[in-house]
Design a protein around this motif. Sequence first.
Motif, mmCIF file in Angstrom:
data_model
loop_
_atom_site.group_PDB
_atom_site.id
_atom_site.type_symbol
_atom_site.label_atom_id
_atom_site.label_comp_id
_atom_site.label_asym_id
_atom_site.label_seq_id
_atom_site.Cartn_x
_atom_site.Cartn_y
_atom_site.Cartn_z
ATOM 1 N N TYR A 150 2.394 13.521 5.178
ATOM 2 C CA TYR A 150 1.826 11.872 4.679
ATOM 3 C C TYR A 150 3.024 11.669 3.728
ATOM 4 O O TYR A 150 3.419 12.168 2.695
ATOM 5 C CB TYR A 150 0.595 11.877 3.861
ATOM 6 N N ASP A 151 3.700 10.594 4.185
ATOM 7 C CA ASP A 151 4.969 9.973 3.373
ATOM 8 C C ASP A 151 4.539 9.247 2.255
ATOM 9 O O ASP A 151 4.636 8.074 2.326
ATOM 10 C CB ASP A 151 6.011 9.490 4.236
ATOM 11 N N ALA A 152 4.105 9.597 1.084
ATOM 12 C CA ALA A 152 3.456 8.968 0.065
ATOM 13 C C ALA A 152 4.566 8.082 -0.648
ATOM 14 O O ALA A 152 4.308 7.063 -1.120
ATOM 15 C CB ALA A 152 2.862 9.648 -1.071
ATOM 16 N N ILE A 153 5.636 8.477 -0.709
ATOM 17 C CA ILE A 153 6.934 7.649 -1.558
ATOM 18 C C ILE A 153 7.331 6.363 -0.494
ATOM 19 O O ILE A 153 7.541 5.329 -1.035
ATOM 20 C CB ILE A 153 8.154 8.780 -1.314
ATOM 21 N N ALA A 154 7.413 6.852 1.039
ATOM 22 C CA ALA A 154 7.727 5.669 1.629
ATOM 23 C C ALA A 154 6.591 4.617 1.522
ATOM 24 O O ALA A 154 6.878 3.128 1.513
ATOM 25 C CB ALA A 154 7.770 5.871 3.075
ATOM 26 N N ARG A 155 5.240 4.956 1.369
ATOM 27 C CA ARG A 155 4.196 4.079 1.221
ATOM 28 C C ARG A 155 4.383 3.154 0.062
ATOM 29 O O ARG A 155 4.044 2.072 -0.249
ATOM 30 C CB ARG A 155 2.928 4.517 1.574
ATOM 31 N N LEU A 156 4.759 3.922 -1.208
ATOM 32 C CA LEU A 156 4.953 3.357 -2.387
ATOM 33 C C LEU A 156 5.990 2.270 -2.359
ATOM 34 O O LEU A 156 5.899 1.259 -3.093
ATOM 35 C CB LEU A 156 5.148 4.454 -3.462
ATOM 36 N N GLN A 157 7.051 3.020 -1.806
ATOM 37 C CA GLN A 157 8.204 1.578 -1.689
ATOM 38 C C GLN A 157 7.828 0.554 -0.835
ATOM 39 O O GLN A 157 8.102 -0.686 -1.245
ATOM 40 C CB GLN A 157 9.258 2.495 -0.976
ATOM 41 N N ASP A 158 6.967 0.563 0.341
ATOM 42 C CA ASP A 158 6.504 -0.652 0.851
ATOM 43 C C ASP A 158 5.552 -1.385 0.090
ATOM 44 O O ASP A 158 5.440 -2.705 0.077
ATOM 45 C CB ASP A 158 5.743 -0.274 2.373
ATOM 46 N N THR A 159 4.648 -0.562 -0.658
ATOM 47 C CA THR A 159 3.760 -1.287 -1.827
ATOM 48 C C THR A 159 4.556 -2.230 -2.618
ATOM 49 O O THR A 159 4.175 -3.480 -3.111
ATOM 50 C CB THR A 159 3.046 -0.144 -2.291
ATOM 51 N N GLN A 160 5.700 -1.705 -3.107
ATOM 52 C CA GLN A 160 6.402 -2.432 -4.183
ATOM 53 C C GLN A 160 7.150 -3.653 -3.461
ATOM 54 O O GLN A 160 7.319 -4.650 -4.203
ATOM 55 C CB GLN A 160 7.391 -1.499 -4.835
ATOM 56 N N PHE A 161 7.580 -3.448 -2.400
ATOM 57 C CA PHE A 161 8.171 -4.723 -1.677
ATOM 58 C C PHE A 161 7.412 -5.521 -1.395
ATOM 59 O O PHE A 161 7.568 -6.707 -1.531
ATOM 60 C CB PHE A 161 8.888 -3.950 -0.305
ATOM 61 N N ARG A 162 5.926 -5.156 -0.967
ATOM 62 C CA ARG A 162 5.004 -6.141 -0.809
ATOM 63 C C ARG A 162 4.802 -6.843 -1.886
ATOM 64 O O ARG A 162 4.523 -8.217 -1.877
ATOM 65 C CB ARG A 162 3.634 -5.455 -0.406
ATOM 66 N N ALA A 163 4.571 -6.240 -3.246
ATOM 67 C CA ALA A 163 4.160 -6.961 -4.480
ATOM 68 C C ALA A 163 5.148 -8.044 -4.782
ATOM 69 O O ALA A 163 5.143 -9.163 -5.355
ATOM 70 C CB ALA A 163 4.136 -5.934 -5.593
ATOM 71 N N ALA A 164 6.617 -7.371 -4.527
ATOM 72 C CA ALA A 164 7.669 -8.350 -4.790
ATOM 73 C C ALA A 164 7.703 -9.593 -3.741
ATOM 74 O O ALA A 164 7.900 -10.925 -4.315
ATOM 75 C CB ALA A 164 9.112 -7.690 -4.500
ATOM 76 N N GLN A 165 7.249 -9.496 -2.613
ATOM 77 C CA GLN A 165 6.980 -10.761 -1.629
ATOM 78 C C GLN A 165 5.971 -11.694 -1.928
ATOM 79 O O GLN A 165 6.122 -12.691 -1.974
ATOM 80 C CB GLN A 165 6.976 -10.031 -0.295
ATOM 81 N N ARG A 166 5.036 -10.801 -2.582
ATOM 82 C CA ARG A 166 3.951 -12.045 -3.114
ATOM 83 C C ARG A 166 4.700 -12.746 -4.401
ATOM 84 O O ARG A 166 4.068 -13.927 -4.396
ATOM 85 C CB ARG A 166 2.678 -10.898 -3.433
ATOM 86 N N GLN A 167 5.166 -12.057 -5.158
ATOM 87 C CA GLN A 167 5.465 -12.764 -6.389
ATOM 88 C C GLN A 167 6.532 -13.705 -5.952
ATOM 89 O O GLN A 167 6.653 -14.991 -6.488
ATOM 90 C CB GLN A 167 6.170 -11.881 -7.264
ATOM 91 N N ALA A 168 7.378 -13.620 -5.106
ATOM 92 C CA ALA A 168 8.281 -14.559 -4.796
ATOM 93 C C ALA A 168 7.529 -15.821 -3.817
ATOM 94 O O ALA A 168 7.777 -16.867 -3.896
ATOM 95 C CB ALA A 168 9.373 -13.954 -3.521
ATOM 96 N N ASP A 169 6.406 -15.370 -3.055
ATOM 97 C CA ASP A 169 5.476 -16.110 -2.433
ATOM 98 C C ASP A 169 4.893 -17.417 -3.327
ATOM 99 O O ASP A 169 4.640 -18.417 -3.182
ATOM 100 C CB ASP A 169 4.655 -15.692 -1.705
ATOM 101 N N LEU A 170 4.690 -16.814 -4.597
ATOM 102 C CA LEU A 170 3.876 -17.750 -5.701
ATOM 103 C C LEU A 170 5.001 -18.540 -6.273
ATOM 104 O O LEU A 170 4.607 -19.688 -6.586
ATOM 105 C CB LEU A 170 3.477 -16.798 -6.703
#
Length: 416
Positions: A150-170
Amino acid sequence: MNDINLWRIFRSDAEPHDGIKKLPPPPQWRSFGQNTGVQKQEEEALWGKFQEYIRRIEEKIDKNIINSNRQRGESFKMNENSADKDDPMSLVIDAVNAALYLRRPLLITGGAGSGKTSLAYAIAYQLQLGPVLYWPITTRTSLQDGLYRYDAIARLQDTQFRAAQRQADLQNQQFRQQSLPAEQREAIGDLDQESPQNIGRYIELGPLGTAFLQTSFPRVLLIDEVDKSDINLPNDLLYLFEEGLFKIPELVRMSRKDEEQVDNIQENTSQIKEEVQVGTCEGISTIIKKGTVLCEAFPLILMTSNGERDFPPAFLRRCVRVRMPDPTEEGLKAMVKAKLGDVEKHESTVNKLVKDFINLREKSSALANDQLLNTVYLMTHAYQATDSTESADLSEGKKRLQDLLLKTLTSEQDNQ
């Protein structure tokens, strides 16, 4: 056919065949997710489906690896003396078939280079069971290493990317519609939802986990040098060997979360979310339901051991156990011919080297068959003379080279 072969599916002298289709249903206490009532007319359909699955796997694997494994299985010779009921190689073949019939792991003990590992490739080649799933063991190997990663690090990186995208969307309400292509908008939309489908992107089944996927016929799994494992690994394997299943906690938790939310989800959505697509060590994708992997056909598991440690009784009673014998003189000659091809013009050299090897082996069991292959190769390739131009006795230079290559597998000779 010799009477001794009547019950055997794996045999000593057979070319590839589909005899595995004749494997009877398992004992009642070894039935897992299997359909034990398969009708005769269904055999061909199931076999065709399994072979299509194997072809899909082989398309993902390097062709050089496929050819190397196939050649390894084809060249492995089992020189059985069928006239001798106590022939050691006959016992090995019987042990393989017993493991197939009983759906039990096979624990093979033997000296280094005795052919334990090659046996797995010979079985997969003869019974057409696809590429061998290989799991090498070290002192640091754990059960989860073999089951999944289970690649938890890659998942964390994608979660951070998702959060950044949501912030940009706002900050820009038109971000999705104007700044990204449709495919990327859809991907970000998927990431916005914490679901089993998303987490499946970060899970890859290991060789042990892949072997327990549902297939109509068994895969061959080689657990190499299990005696080098941590003291706990044999006990950790007991549940898997007994029940034929394992769970992936990360997916189980997500499945439970779906069940808790079922009242707030449209009809049939929860059923879709129970099925998660994950990767395998062979490069293909597979579906896991409710975070559980349950085998249909119990894999043919070969565990090799050099006899460097004892195993707990609970582990041993779940295995079919056999010792791989040292090859006879004729067996060694057949092995040399199979591995090195035409050596007839060097026949006297080969015969002498084989006899010398056997004499050394009688004095010390710490010799491996590949040492003989190395010696024969150099004597017949580095020295280009033929038997017609060389004396029966090796020259002094050849004798030094022979002594160098046929050292025992201990440090004693290195310190002399």
